[in-house]
Structure formats: structure tokens, C-alpha cells
Design a protein around this motif. Structure first.
Motif, PDB file in Angstrom:
ATOM      1  N   ARG A  99       0.828  -1.211   0.000  1.00  0.00           N
ATOM      2  CA  ARG A  99       0.000   0.000   0.000  1.00  0.00           C
ATOM      3  C   ARG A  99       0.863   1.262   0.000  1.00  0.00           C
ATOM      4  O   ARG A  99       0.641   2.182  -0.790  1.00  0.00           O
ATOM      5  CB  ARG A  99      -0.923  -0.012   1.225  1.00  0.00           C
ATOM      6  CG  ARG A  99      -1.766   1.248   1.380  1.00  0.00           C
ATOM      7  CD  ARG A  99      -2.622   1.190   2.631  1.00  0.00           C
ATOM      8  NE  ARG A  99      -3.363   2.433   2.824  1.00  0.00           N
ATOM      9  CZ  ARG A  99      -2.873   3.523   3.399  1.00  0.00           C
ATOM     10  NH1 ARG A  99      -1.624   3.515   3.851  1.00  0.00           N
ATOM     11  NH2 ARG A  99      -3.603   4.622   3.543  1.00  0.00           N
ATOM     12  N   ASP A 100       1.841   1.324   0.899  1.00  0.00           N
ATOM     13  CA  ASP A 100       2.672   2.525   0.992  1.00  0.00           C
ATOM     14  C   ASP A 100       3.454   2.751  -0.294  1.00  0.00           C
ATOM     15  O   ASP A 100       3.591   3.887  -0.763  1.00  0.00           O
ATOM     16  CB  ASP A 100       3.634   2.412   2.184  1.00  0.00           C
ATOM     17  CG  ASP A 100       2.908   2.380   3.514  1.00  0.00           C
ATOM     18  OD1 ASP A 100       1.831   2.989   3.609  1.00  0.00           O
ATOM     19  OD2 ASP A 100       3.407   1.736   4.454  1.00  0.00           O
ATOM     20  N   GLU A 101       3.973   1.667  -0.857  1.00  0.00           N
ATOM     21  CA  GLU A 101       4.743   1.777  -2.095  1.00  0.00           C
ATOM     22  C   GLU A 101       3.859   2.248  -3.251  1.00  0.00           C
ATOM     23  O   GLU A 101       4.284   3.040  -4.096  1.00  0.00           O
ATOM     24  CB  GLU A 101       5.377   0.431  -2.421  1.00  0.00           C
ATOM     25  CG  GLU A 101       6.503   0.009  -1.506  1.00  0.00           C
ATOM     26  CD  GLU A 101       6.026  -0.508  -0.139  1.00  0.00           C
ATOM     27  OE1 GLU A 101       6.855  -0.658   0.762  1.00  0.00           O
ATOM     28  OE2 GLU A 101       4.819  -0.760  -0.001  1.00  0.00           O
ATOM     29  N   ASP A 102       2.631   1.753  -3.295  1.00  0.00           N
ATOM     30  CA  ASP A 102       1.703   2.135  -4.352  1.00  0.00           C
ATOM     31  C   ASP A 102       1.362   3.623  -4.263  1.00  0.00           C
ATOM     32  O   ASP A 102       1.244   4.313  -5.278  1.00  0.00           O
ATOM     33  CB  ASP A 102       0.435   1.283  -4.245  1.00  0.00           C
ATOM     34  CG  ASP A 102      -0.547   1.539  -5.378  1.00  0.00           C
ATOM     35  OD1 ASP A 102      -0.088   1.788  -6.513  1.00  0.00           O
ATOM     36  OD2 ASP A 102      -1.756   1.484  -5.141  1.00  0.00           O
ATOM     37  N   LEU A 103       1.218   4.133  -3.055  1.00  0.00           N
ATOM     38  CA  LEU A 103       0.879   5.538  -2.876  1.00  0.00           C
ATOM     39  C   LEU A 103       2.040   6.449  -3.268  1.00  0.00           C
ATOM     40  O   LEU A 103       1.841   7.503  -3.877  1.00  0.00           O
ATOM     41  CB  LEU A 103       0.479   5.803  -1.420  1.00  0.00           C
ATOM     42  CG  LEU A 103      -0.844   5.188  -0.954  1.00  0.00           C
ATOM     43  CD1 LEU A 103      -1.040   5.413   0.537  1.00  0.00           C
ATOM     44  CD2 LEU A 103      -2.009   5.772  -1.737  1.00  0.00           C
ATOM     45  N   GLU A 104       3.264   6.056  -2.944  1.00  0.00           N
ATOM     46  CA  GLU A 104       4.419   6.905  -3.208  1.00  0.00           C
ATOM     47  C   GLU A 104       5.089   6.612  -4.534  1.00  0.00           C
ATOM     48  O   GLU A 104       5.901   7.416  -5.022  1.00  0.00           O
ATOM     49  CB  GLU A 104       5.436   6.778  -2.072  1.00  0.00           C
ATOM     50  CG  GLU A 104       4.922   7.256  -0.727  1.00  0.00           C
ATOM     51  CD  GLU A 104       6.035   7.426   0.293  1.00  0.00           C
ATOM     52  OE1 GLU A 104       7.179   7.699  -0.121  1.00  0.00           O
ATOM     53  OE2 GLU A 104       5.759   7.269   1.495  1.00  0.00           O
ATOM     54  N   GLY A 105       4.798   5.450  -5.127  1.00  0.00           N
ATOM     55  CA  GLY A 105       5.429   5.105  -6.387  1.00  0.00           C
ATOM     56  C   GLY A 105       6.881   4.691  -6.249  1.00  0.00           C
ATOM     57  O   GLY A 105       7.640   4.732  -7.220  1.00  0.00           O
ATOM     58  N   LEU A 106       7.292   4.267  -5.052  1.00  0.00           N
ATOM     59  CA  LEU A 106       8.666   3.849  -4.780  1.00  0.00           C
ATOM     60  C   LEU A 106       8.656   2.519  -4.040  1.00  0.00           C
ATOM     61  O   LEU A 106       7.771   2.271  -3.202  1.00  0.00           O
ATOM     62  CB  LEU A 106       9.396   4.891  -3.933  1.00  0.00           C
ATOM     63  CG  LEU A 106       9.625   6.262  -4.581  1.00  0.00           C
ATOM     64  CD1 LEU A 106      10.170   7.242  -3.551  1.00  0.00           C
ATOM     65  CD2 LEU A 106      10.575   6.149  -5.761  1.00  0.00           C
ATOM     66  N   PRO A 107       9.622   1.646  -4.297  1.00  0.00           N
ATOM     67  CA  PRO A 107       9.652   0.353  -3.609  1.00  0.00           C
ATOM     68  C   PRO A 107      10.229   0.469  -2.201  1.00  0.00           C
ATOM     69  O   PRO A 107      11.075   1.316  -1.932  1.00  0.00           O
ATOM     70  CB  PRO A 107      10.564  -0.494  -4.504  1.00  0.00           C
ATOM     71  CG  PRO A 107      11.491   0.499  -5.119  1.00  0.00           C
ATOM     72  CD  PRO A 107      10.679   1.750  -5.317  1.00  0.00           C
ATOM     73  N   PHE A 108       9.718  -0.368  -1.336  1.00  0.00           N
ATOM     74  CA  PHE A 108      10.251  -0.525   0.022  1.00  0.00           C
ATOM     75  C   PHE A 108      10.295   0.810   0.779  1.00  0.00           C
ATOM     76  O   PHE A 108      11.350   1.289   1.187  1.00  0.00           O
ATOM     77  CB  PHE A 108      11.650  -1.157  -0.012  1.00  0.00           C
ATOM     78  CG  PHE A 108      11.637  -2.611  -0.371  1.00  0.00           C
ATOM     79  CD1 PHE A 108      11.446  -3.589   0.604  1.00  0.00           C
ATOM     80  CD2 PHE A 108      11.813  -3.004  -1.680  1.00  0.00           C
ATOM     81  CE1 PHE A 108      11.438  -4.936   0.277  1.00  0.00           C
ATOM     82  CE2 PHE A 108      11.791  -4.341  -2.030  1.00  0.00           C
ATOM     83  CZ  PHE A 108      11.600  -5.310  -1.051  1.00  0.00           C
ATOM     84  N   VAL A 109       9.114   1.398   0.991  1.00  0.00           N
ATOM     85  CA  VAL A 109       9.026   2.621   1.775  1.00  0.00           C
ATOM     86  C   VAL A 109       8.187   2.419   3.044  1.00  0.00           C
ATOM     87  O   VAL A 109       8.100   3.334   3.864  1.00  0.00           O
ATOM     88  CB  VAL A 109       8.441   3.783   0.945  1.00  0.00           C
ATOM     89  CG1 VAL A 109       9.386   4.154  -0.181  1.00  0.00           C
ATOM     90  CG2 VAL A 109       7.063   3.436   0.407  1.00  0.00           C
ATOM     91  N   GLY A 110       7.593   1.251   3.209  1.00  0.00           N
ATOM     92  CA  GLY A 110       6.810   0.959   4.412  1.00  0.00           C
ATOM     93  C   GLY A 110       7.689   0.389   5.518  1.00  0.00           C
ATOM     94  O   GLY A 110       8.900   0.644   5.583  1.00  0.00           O
ATOM     95  N   ARG A 111       7.084  -0.398   6.377  1.00  0.00           N
ATOM     96  CA  ARG A 111       7.830  -0.974   7.506  1.00  0.00           C
ATOM     97  C   ARG A 111       8.945  -1.892   7.031  1.00  0.00           C
ATOM     98  O   ARG A 111      10.051  -1.873   7.567  1.00  0.00           O
ATOM     99  CB  ARG A 111       6.872  -1.747   8.424  1.00  0.00           C
ATOM    100  CG  ARG A 111       5.905  -0.882   9.207  1.00  0.00           C
ATOM    101  CD  ARG A 111       5.073  -1.732  10.155  1.00  0.00           C
ATOM    102  NE  ARG A 111       5.914  -2.401  11.134  1.00  0.00           N
ATOM    103  CZ  ARG A 111       5.774  -3.673  11.504  1.00  0.00           C
ATOM    104  NH1 ARG A 111       4.842  -4.426  10.938  1.00  0.00           N
ATOM    105  NH2 ARG A 111       6.563  -4.197  12.409  1.00  0.00           N
ATOM    106  N   SER A 112       8.667  -2.701   6.002  1.00  0.00           N
ATOM    107  CA  SER A 112       9.713  -3.586   5.497  1.00  0.00           C
ATOM    108  C   SER A 112      10.829  -2.776   4.849  1.00  0.00           C
ATOM    109  O   SER A 112      12.007  -3.154   4.916  1.00  0.00           O
ATOM    110  CB  SER A 112       9.126  -4.586   4.502  1.00  0.00           C
ATOM    111  OG  SER A 112       8.543  -3.910   3.399  1.00  0.00           O
TER     112      SER A 112
END
Length: 293
Positions: free
Chosen positions: A150-163
Motif C-alpha cells: 500500500r505505501d509503495e503504491d501511494l508513493e510510487g517507490l519500492p520498500f518505503v513501508g515498515r519492510s
């Protein structure tokens, strides 16, 4: 005598309390009730509620056919309104188109533009953004995960959430950050509800990530999690069997890139005891990068 009356009162109180707990909330009627008469009234009510008997069929005519009107067919239903267009189901033709388009990309920017205009994967219709890559495409280290969340989809960048935060800490532990590493995913569009991508969806996206690795041409490749290892290393083994052992990723142009399969940061968040295994893998990565420098 008074003690006897008092005892009867206590008995009555206990009896009333018992009835109250049992749900009895009405006293007996003063006049006797004829339960049989009520039963007869109930029978009469049920009889009146029965549907009327069907009439007898009409007499047969001389020709042997019933003298009845010919039943008329009901009018044909109106044509249904056209359904709204839905996402196309992935098929082999779309995978072939993806391979052709991926081969035509001469740079990472061209590949990104091709993927922005590609409509052959149904995941694109539900995703908000294309999650192409992050970090330094000139870095000698490339890491590939499975799919955006979800976080990556919103920002358009990989691995930006908790992982992604855990991955940043892992990179920092071996002296790296996003300016000295290039990060991407096998699937560039978020599957709805973070579900697992289907084999068809993976095959459609495979040419893009393979070309992305080839164009980045890192000295060392790290696959994060089982799905990434299966795609880029053409293996069917689980990640716990695969991790920790160097493999080679063969590109379409004939290059061979040393690859370390390791555990996905999201898996490590669920199984923190296995962080020590990932740490061993990244120590191997650091040593290999130092040897190749």
C-alpha cells in the motif's frame, strides 16, 4: 403460630422468586379456560387459511384435445444493458508483447516509459502508481523484491513501508544506503489487497524486471524473498532452502551476475528470530562487493 405464618411467607417468597426466574410473569385466570374449545378454534383458523382447491380440468374435446385456450408465450425480455469494461485477463499474448517491448528498451528511462504505457497487465488498472525503482541505478548492488504494498503504491517507490525501513537498517549495517544501491520489484504494480500475484501476472512482468536487471548491470544482485528468487534464478526451491548460497542470474545478453537469495524484510518482521540468517547473507554480500571492487 406467628412463626408458622412467617415460615409460610418465606416459602411463598421463595416460590414466587422461583417462578420469576423461570419466566412466569402472569397469574392464573380467575375463570377456568376451555383449552379444547381453543383447539377447535385453531383448527377452524387453519382450515380457513388453506388455499382453494384447483378447479377440475376442462372436458376433452372430440378430437382428444382439451378444450382450453392456447397458452401465450411471455414477451421476450428486453436486451440486457452492456456490462462495463473490465480489466483483461492476462494471457500468453500479453506476455509475448511484454518480452518484445522490454527488448526494445535501450535504457532504464526508456523501459520506465514503456511500462507506463503498457496496458497488458490487469494489475495496472487497480494500482495507483507504477513502482519502477528507487536508489542509484549506477550502483554495483541491486536488490529485487516481489511486489509493492500500500505505501509503495501511494508513493510510487519500492520498500518505503515498515519492510523498507528494515531494509534501510540492513543496508546501513553493511555500509550502504539508497544512494549506493538500486532497488526494484518483480511486479511493478500493487496487487489488489496485497494478494499474491498469479503465475500469469508474474510471467507478464518477468520480461520487464529481467531487462531492468540487464540494463542496471550490477556487480551483485540480491533477491529478497522466495518469489523474487524463483523468477530471477529459475528455481522452484523455497527461500529457506535457497538462501545463503550464491547463484548466478543469466541475462538475455549472456551476462552472469552473482546473486544472493535472502529473506524478505516483511518475513523478518514476522519472524525476527530469522534476522540472524539474513545478517549472514548480507555479510556475504558485503564481502563479495569488496572483492569485486
Amino acid at each position: 403460630m406467628s412463626m408458622s405464618i412467617e415460615g409460610e411467607r418465606e416459602t411463598l417468597k421463595s416460590l414466587l422468586a422461583f417462578y420469576a426466574e423461570a419466566g412466569v410473569d402472569e397469574p392464573l385466570l380467575d375463570d377456568p379456560a376451555d383449552r379444547f374449545a381453543e383447539t377447535e378454534r385453531e383448527k377452524a383458523r387453519r382450515t380457513a387459511a388453506k388455499p382453494a382447491e384447483r378447479p377440475a380440468p376442462p372436458p376433452m374435446a372430440a378430437g382428444g384435445e382439451a378444450n382450453r385456450p392456447i397458452p401465450q408465450r411471455p414477451p421476450a425480455p428486453a436486451p440486457a444493458a452492456p456490462r462495463p469494461a473490465t480489466a483483461a485477463v492476462p494471457d500468453g499474448a500479453q506476455a509475448a508483447l511484454a518480452r518484445e517491448l522490454a527488448r526494445s528498451a535501450g535504457s532504464l528511462e526508456e523501459l520506465r516509459q514503456i511500462m507506463l504505457g503498457f496496458d497488458g497487465c490487469n494489475l495496472k488498472t487497480t494500482a495507483k502508481n507504477l513502482v519502477f525503482a528507487d536508489g542509484n541505478p549506477q550502483a554495483d548492488l541491486m536488490l529485487v523484491g516481489e511486489a509493492p504494498g500500500r505505501d509503495e503504491d501511494l508513493e510510487g517507490l519500492p520498500f518505503v513501508g515498515r519492510s523498507g525501513q528494515l531494509l534501510d537498517r540492513i543496508l546501513a549495517a553493511i555500509g550502504r544506503d539508497r544512494t549506493s544501491a538500486y532497488i526494484a520489484n518483480v511486479i511493478p504494480w500493487r496487487p489488489p489487497g496485497n494478494r499474491t500475484p498469479t503465475p500469469h501476472e508474474t510471467e507478464i512482468c518477468r520480461p520487464f524486471i529481467e531487462r531492468q536487471v540487464e540494463l542496471a548491470n550490477p556487480k551483485v544482485l540480491v533477491t529478497l524473498g522466495g518469489p523474487s528468487a524463483k523468477v530471477l534464478l529459475n528455481t522452484t526451491d523455497g527461500i529457506l532452502r535457497t538462501r545463503g548460497a550464491w547463484r548466478d542470474h543469466a541475462t538475455a545478453s549472456g551476462m552472469s551476475i552473482p546473486t544472493m537469495p535472502t529473506l524478505h524484510p516483511a518475513y523478518l518482521l514476522r519472524n525476527p528470530a530469522h534476522k540472524k540468517l539474513a545478517w549472514r547473507d548480507f555479510l556475504e554480500v558485503r564481502a563479495r562487493l569488496a572483492a569485486l571492487s
